[in-house]
Design a protein around this motif. Structure first.
Motif, PDB file in Angstrom:
ATOM      1  N   LEU A  77       0.841  -1.225   0.059  1.00  0.00           N
ATOM      2  CA  LEU A  77       0.159  -0.155   0.117  1.00  0.00           C
ATOM      3  C   LEU A  77       0.857   1.458  -0.101  1.00  0.00           C
ATOM      4  N   PHE A  78       2.105   1.232   0.844  1.00  0.00           N
ATOM      5  CA  PHE A  78       2.786   2.221   0.504  1.00  0.00           C
ATOM      6  C   PHE A  78       3.431   2.587  -0.535  1.00  0.00           C
ATOM      7  N   ILE A  84       1.772   6.736  -6.909  1.00  0.00           N
ATOM      8  CA  ILE A  84       0.572   7.700  -7.167  1.00  0.00           C
ATOM      9  C   ILE A  84       0.931   9.150  -7.141  1.00  0.00           C
ATOM     10  N   ASP A  85       1.499   9.349  -5.866  1.00  0.00           N
ATOM     11  CA  ASP A  85       2.079  10.784  -5.519  1.00  0.00           C
ATOM     12  C   ASP A  85       2.983  11.349  -6.319  1.00  0.00           C
ATOM     13  N   HIS A  89       3.197  14.453  -8.637  1.00  0.00           N
ATOM     14  CA  HIS A  89       4.049  15.401  -8.529  1.00  0.00           C
ATOM     15  C   HIS A  89       4.626  15.753 -10.084  1.00  0.00           C
ATOM     16  N   LEU A  90       4.896  14.535 -10.851  1.00  0.00           N
ATOM     17  CA  LEU A  90       5.606  14.788 -12.137  1.00  0.00           C
ATOM     18  C   LEU A  90       4.403  15.583 -13.093  1.00  0.00           C
ATOM     19  N   LYS A  91       3.243  15.161 -12.948  1.00  0.00           N
ATOM     20  CA  LYS A  91       2.252  16.212 -13.822  1.00  0.00           C
ATOM     21  C   LYS A  91       2.080  17.575 -13.397  1.00  0.00           C
ATOM     22  N   HIS A  92       2.447  17.884 -12.023  1.00  0.00           N
ATOM     23  CA  HIS A  92       2.512  19.227 -11.574  1.00  0.00           C
ATOM     24  C   HIS A  92       3.645  20.069 -12.242  1.00  0.00           C
TER      25      HIS A  92
END
Length: 98
Positions: A77-78, A84-85, A89-92
């Motif tokens: 899960l981590f 996903i995080d 962040h790359l999309k940002h």
């Protein structure tokens, strides 16, 4: 729920009405043979131990007890959350570098 549906569901649990009050108070022993036959077919002795199933019984109880599956689930899960995080962040930063 309809009464007939409940009656049908409970039909296997509730024993049939073999011994009616008039049959028991009449005093004739031969008329009790259906009741004796019904109860003679029931299992005798103590109930056998039920083998536990499920995740708790498989991994955390008994001779093979281990917390490994729990640790791997938490790590999975981590890792999934971190991926996903990181992707967000790359999309940002795609069009807006620091």
């Amino acid at each position: 729920m309809h009464a007939s549906l409940v009656r049908r569901q409970l039909g296997g649990i509730i024993p049939p009405k073999i011994a009616t009050p008039s049959l028991l108070t009449s005093g004739s022993g031969s008329s009790l043979t259906p009741l004796v036959n019904f109860y003679s077919k029931l299992p005798k002795g103590t109930a056998s131990a039920v083998a536990g199933g499920g995740i708790k019984a498989r991994y955390f109880s008994g001779k093979n007890a281990s917390a490994g599956p729990l640790v791997w689930t938490i790590l999975g899960l981590f890792t999934f959350g971190y991926a996903i995080d990181y992707q967000m962040h790359l999309k940002h930063h795609k069009n807006h570098p620091h």
